[in-house]
Scaffold this motif. Structure first.
Motif, PDB file in Angstrom:
ATOM      1  N   LEU A   1     -26.985  41.846 -12.228  1.00  0.00           N
ATOM      2  CA  LEU A   1     -25.958  41.595 -11.203  1.00  0.00           C
ATOM      3  C   LEU A   1     -24.628  41.224 -11.853  1.00  0.00           C
ATOM      4  CD1 LEU A   1     -26.444  39.567  -7.943  1.00  0.00           C
ATOM      5  CD2 LEU A   1     -24.527  39.048  -9.419  1.00  0.00           C
ATOM      6  N   ALA A   2     -24.688  40.317 -12.839  1.00  0.00           N
ATOM      7  CA  ALA A   2     -23.456  39.848 -13.484  1.00  0.00           C
ATOM      8  C   ALA A   2     -22.777  40.958 -14.262  1.00  0.00           C
ATOM      9  CB  ALA A   2     -23.777  38.667 -14.406  1.00  0.00           C
ATOM     10  N   ILE A   3     -23.569  41.860 -14.868  1.00  0.00           N
ATOM     11  CA  ILE A   3     -22.987  42.966 -15.634  1.00  0.00           C
ATOM     12  C   ILE A   3     -22.283  43.953 -14.696  1.00  0.00           C
ATOM     13  CG2 ILE A   3     -23.591  45.022 -16.987  1.00  0.00           C
ATOM     14  CD1 ILE A   3     -25.589  43.270 -18.489  1.00  0.00           C
ATOM     15  N   VAL A   4     -22.923  44.270 -13.559  1.00  0.00           N
ATOM     16  CA  VAL A   4     -22.268  45.132 -12.566  1.00  0.00           C
ATOM     17  C   VAL A   4     -21.017  44.448 -12.037  1.00  0.00           C
ATOM     18  CG1 VAL A   4     -22.525  46.265 -10.319  1.00  0.00           C
ATOM     19  CG2 VAL A   4     -24.436  46.253 -11.925  1.00  0.00           C
ATOM     20  N   ASP A   5     -21.111  43.151 -11.824  1.00  0.00           N
ATOM     21  CA  ASP A   5     -19.973  42.349 -11.375  1.00  0.00           C
ATOM     22  C   ASP A   5     -18.823  42.436 -12.377  1.00  0.00           C
ATOM     23  OD1 ASP A   5     -18.399  39.704 -11.153  1.00  0.00           O
ATOM     24  OD2 ASP A   5     -19.661  39.622  -9.368  1.00  0.00           O
TER      25      ASP A   5
ATOM     26  N   GLY B   1     -22.269  37.332   0.658  1.00  0.00           N
ATOM     27  CA  GLY B   1     -22.230  38.723   0.202  1.00  0.00           C
ATOM     28  C   GLY B   1     -23.501  39.157  -0.508  1.00  0.00           C
ATOM     29  N   ILE B   2     -23.948  38.364  -1.476  1.00  0.00           N
ATOM     30  CA  ILE B   2     -25.141  38.741  -2.248  1.00  0.00           C
ATOM     31  C   ILE B   2     -26.406  38.629  -1.409  1.00  0.00           C
ATOM     32  CG2 ILE B   2     -26.591  38.086  -4.219  1.00  0.00           C
ATOM     33  CD1 ILE B   2     -24.000  37.245  -5.666  1.00  0.00           C
ATOM     34  N   THR B   3     -26.553  37.498  -0.701  1.00  0.00           N
ATOM     35  CA  THR B   3     -27.762  37.301   0.114  1.00  0.00           C
ATOM     36  C   THR B   3     -27.817  38.303   1.267  1.00  0.00           C
ATOM     37  OG1 THR B   3     -27.664  34.940  -0.403  1.00  0.00           O
ATOM     38  CG2 THR B   3     -29.126  35.598   1.377  1.00  0.00           C
ATOM     39  N   GLY B   4     -26.683  38.484   1.934  1.00  0.00           N
ATOM     40  CA  GLY B   4     -26.647  39.390   3.093  1.00  0.00           C
ATOM     41  C   GLY B   4     -26.928  40.833   2.725  1.00  0.00           C
ATOM     42  N   VAL B   5     -26.280  41.340   1.705  1.00  0.00           N
ATOM     43  CA  VAL B   5     -26.479  42.732   1.300  1.00  0.00           C
ATOM     44  C   VAL B   5     -27.884  42.924   0.729  1.00  0.00           C
ATOM     45  CG1 VAL B   5     -25.722  44.537  -0.291  1.00  0.00           C
ATOM     46  CG2 VAL B   5     -24.034  43.190   0.948  1.00  0.00           C
ATOM     47  N   SER B   6     -28.383  41.940  -0.017  1.00  0.00           N
ATOM     48  CA  SER B   6     -29.754  42.023  -0.543  1.00  0.00           C
ATOM     49  C   SER B   6     -30.762  42.119   0.599  1.00  0.00           C
ATOM     50  CB  SER B   6     -30.073  40.807  -1.420  1.00  0.00           C
ATOM     51  OG  SER B   6     -29.253  40.770  -2.557  1.00  0.00           O
ATOM     52  N   TRP B   7     -30.593  41.271   1.622  1.00  0.00           N
ATOM     53  CA  TRP B   7     -31.480  41.312   2.785  1.00  0.00           C
ATOM     54  C   TRP B   7     -31.427  42.679   3.453  1.00  0.00           C
ATOM     55  CZ3 TRP B   7     -30.528  42.144   7.990  1.00  0.00           C
ATOM     56  CH2 TRP B   7     -31.593  41.858   8.867  1.00  0.00           C
ATOM     57  N   LEU B   8     -30.226  43.241   3.569  1.00  0.00           N
ATOM     58  CA  LEU B   8     -30.050  44.526   4.247  1.00  0.00           C
ATOM     59  C   LEU B   8     -30.753  45.657   3.500  1.00  0.00           C
ATOM     60  CD1 LEU B   8     -28.692  46.055   6.578  1.00  0.00           C
ATOM     61  CD2 LEU B   8     -26.682  46.347   5.109  1.00  0.00           C
ATOM     62  N   VAL B   9     -30.537  45.759   2.176  1.00  0.00           N
ATOM     63  CA  VAL B   9     -31.140  46.875   1.425  1.00  0.00           C
ATOM     64  C   VAL B   9     -32.649  46.715   1.317  1.00  0.00           C
ATOM     65  CG1 VAL B   9     -29.044  47.427   0.140  1.00  0.00           C
ATOM     66  CG2 VAL B   9     -30.672  45.789  -0.827  1.00  0.00           C
TER      67      VAL B   9
ATOM     68  N   MET C   1     -30.969  49.398  -7.719  1.00  0.00           N
ATOM     69  CA  MET C   1     -30.346  49.338  -6.401  1.00  0.00           C
ATOM     70  C   MET C   1     -30.069  47.917  -5.924  1.00  0.00           C
ATOM     71  SD  MET C   1     -29.326  52.076  -5.134  1.00  0.00           S
ATOM     72  CE  MET C   1     -28.931  51.351  -3.544  1.00  0.00           C
ATOM     73  N   LEU C   2     -31.039  47.008  -6.125  1.00  0.00           N
ATOM     74  CA  LEU C   2     -30.842  45.639  -5.612  1.00  0.00           C
ATOM     75  C   LEU C   2     -29.703  44.912  -6.335  1.00  0.00           C
ATOM     76  CD1 LEU C   2     -31.783  43.567  -3.552  1.00  0.00           C
ATOM     77  CD2 LEU C   2     -33.417  42.712  -5.254  1.00  0.00           C
ATOM     78  N   PRO C   3     -29.702  44.846  -7.686  1.00  0.00           N
ATOM     79  CA  PRO C   3     -28.566  44.163  -8.331  1.00  0.00           C
ATOM     80  C   PRO C   3     -27.226  44.842  -8.101  1.00  0.00           C
ATOM     81  CG  PRO C   3     -30.013  45.164  -9.978  1.00  0.00           C
ATOM     82  CD  PRO C   3     -30.728  45.228  -8.670  1.00  0.00           C
ATOM     83  N   ILE C   4     -27.209  46.195  -8.010  1.00  0.00           N
ATOM     84  CA  ILE C   4     -25.941  46.901  -7.762  1.00  0.00           C
ATOM     85  C   ILE C   4     -25.415  46.568  -6.370  1.00  0.00           C
ATOM     86  CG2 ILE C   4     -24.891  49.168  -7.387  1.00  0.00           C
ATOM     87  CD1 ILE C   4     -26.638  50.242  -9.652  1.00  0.00           C
ATOM     88  N   ALA C   5     -26.298  46.696  -5.363  1.00  0.00           N
ATOM     89  CA  ALA C   5     -25.888  46.405  -3.986  1.00  0.00           C
ATOM     90  C   ALA C   5     -25.479  44.941  -3.840  1.00  0.00           C
ATOM     91  CB  ALA C   5     -27.031  46.733  -3.022  1.00  0.00           C
TER      92      ALA C   5
END
Length: 461
Positions: free
Chosen positions: A184-188, A374-382, A121-125
């Motif tokens: 994260l990079a693979i999902v990216d 994007g990465i920091t904000g969404v990570s903080w949210l989830v 969930m974390l790397p995908i989000a």
């Protein structure tokens, strides 16, 4: 003299070496150790990018461009495919890059960080946030005209550069943080592939597209029938690449589709293989005659052949192919791509105009600010919502540092830029300048951030 004695000693041990084999091994071992280091591919990529810049801005500039635009024809009899060297690199060689990306993605989904939803969930989000926010920033700066077509450029992360930079800090960051960046990079990369397929296809020719669909189903059928030899997959994948080329969809997607069809389950499980090997080894010992060459001992040769077949059956084709192609792609194909695409003519007289161009600004801010937010904000949210959890032994400040490294867009960003501005050299130049500048700043900022917020990792002896 000592070489001769050593050879006799080896022969007594049952070891047979060619005359120059030991000398070759002494040269080869340090070289192999060097190329297997995680930082080496990043350094090689950086070196080829600098070389391309030198060639594009020096006395060899005209020769450099002439070589890239040299037409190359491949075919048999009346059937021919002719493209420039530049297109063969971007459309042909890069299909192998996407093939390795597809293999890595499939492995991660089956047994890696993306296999368990809680871990994934974390790397995908984070990856989704790291794609959406940069695209929005670019689009706000370039809302109309042909410039707006470049919104997909800052979405991508260069996995080789980013992981290479993080590997330089291996003694200060936990392994789980590197694993997080890989996932994260693979999902990216998957997101970038989808963007290319859906939004950067100009025209679609239906008949070749249907043929491509049929060829992909044939590849899946090979998997279902238990075909584990790689040659049939390769031949059909080449035909799939050609069909996609004719259809108008970017042919490098054949690499991803081919990887998805590669078998990921072995024929023998480890227990069965162990039993099989023990039985064969009993036959091997019974068939062996001291002093007799294997060339004259058919029973011994048969056992060796069956052992080889058994090893193939317990091995996984996906794993074998990923291992076989990782180094050629990392150390040959991606550097060639960089050499062909990073050559940007610099004009210091118009530097202020370049630095203020909306495309250049959009790409740069998208990669540096967009990836970070994007990465920091969404990570903080989830994490706050309890949907995901931090990787083992990592801190949130380290996730923020990784989000800066994710702003290194290089390979995939340049690839998308080629598609977005293929017919506009000026906009392509601005996009590439933005990519190189942002990648440099993101790499430096991410490295310094992680160095400052991370303490040396204690070794577990």
């Amino acid at each position: 003299m000592s070489e001769s004695k050593q050879s006799k000693a080896d022969i007594k041990k049952g070891i047979y070496l060619a005359p120059w084999e030991k000398s070759f091994d002494k040269l080869l071992n340090p070289f192999e150790e060097f190329i297997h280091r995680q930082t080496t591919s990043g350094l090689l990529l950086m070196g080829t990018a600098i070389l391309a810049l030198i060639m594009a801005n020096g006395p060899l500039a005209e020769t450099y461009l002439h070589i890239l635009h040299t037409p190359i024809s491949v075919g048999v009899a009346s059937w021919q495919v002719e493209m420039s060297l530049h297109h063969w690199i971007n459309d042909g060689l890069m299909a192998l890059f996407f093939f390795v990306v597809g293999l890595e993605l499939k492995r991660e989904i089956l047994v890696g960080e993306l296999a368990k939803l809680r871990n994934a969930m974390l790397p995908i989000a984070a990856a989704v946030g790291g794609m959406v926010v940069p695209a929005l920033i670019y689009y706000v700066i370039n809302p109309e005209g042909h410039e707006a077509y470049g919104w997909g450029i800052p979405m991508a992360t260069d996995i080789a550069f980013a992981i290479g930079a993080l590997a330089l800090l291996a003694s200060r960051v936990p392994k789980a943080l590197i694993t997080f960046l890989v996932a994260l990079a693979i999902v990216d990369d998957l997101g970038a592939v989808m963007v290319i397929a859906l939004f950067y296809t100009e025209t679609i020719v239906v008949t070749p597209l249907f043929i491509a669909g049929g060829l992909f189903m044939l590849l899946i059928s090979f998997n279902m029938f238990g075909i584990r030899k790689t040659l049939p997959y390769f031949l059909v994948a080449v035909a799939l690449w050609y069909s996609l080329l004719l259809s108008g969809i970017h042919p490098t997607l054949a690499g991803i589709l081919g990887a998805m069809s590669v078998p990921a389950i072995p024929k023998y499980d480890p227990e069965r293989f162990g039993t099989h090997v023990r039985r064969l080894m009993k036959r091997f010992d019974a068939s062996h005659q001291p002093g007799e060459s294997i060339l004259t001992n058919d029973a011994l040769a048969d056992v060796v052949h069956k052992l080889e077949h058994g090893i193939d059956s317990v091995g996984v084709p996906l794993q074998r192919l990923e291992h076989a192609w990782h180094m050629p792609v990392a150390y040959l194909i991606i550097p060639i791509f960089a050499l062909a695409n990073a050559g940007i003519p610099m004009s210091f007289g118009s530097l202020s105009e370049t630095m203020s161009h909306p495309v250049m600004v959009g790409v740069s801010l998208g990669l540096i600010v967009g990836k970070f937010v994007g990465i920091t904000g969404v990570s903080w949210l989830v994490l706050k919502l309890g949907i995901a959890e931090l990787p083992k032994d990592t801190r949130f400040t380290q996730i923020a540092g990784v989000s800066l490294l994710a702003g290194i867009g290089f390979t995939m960003s340049i690839f998308v830029a080629q598609l977005a501005f293929n017919h506009d050299e000026d906009l392509l130049l601005m996009a590439k300048t933005g990519i190189l500048l942002a990648s440099l700043l993101a790499g430096i900022a991410g490295y310094l951030w992680l160095y400052l917020v991370s303490n040396p990792v204690e070794s577990k002896d």
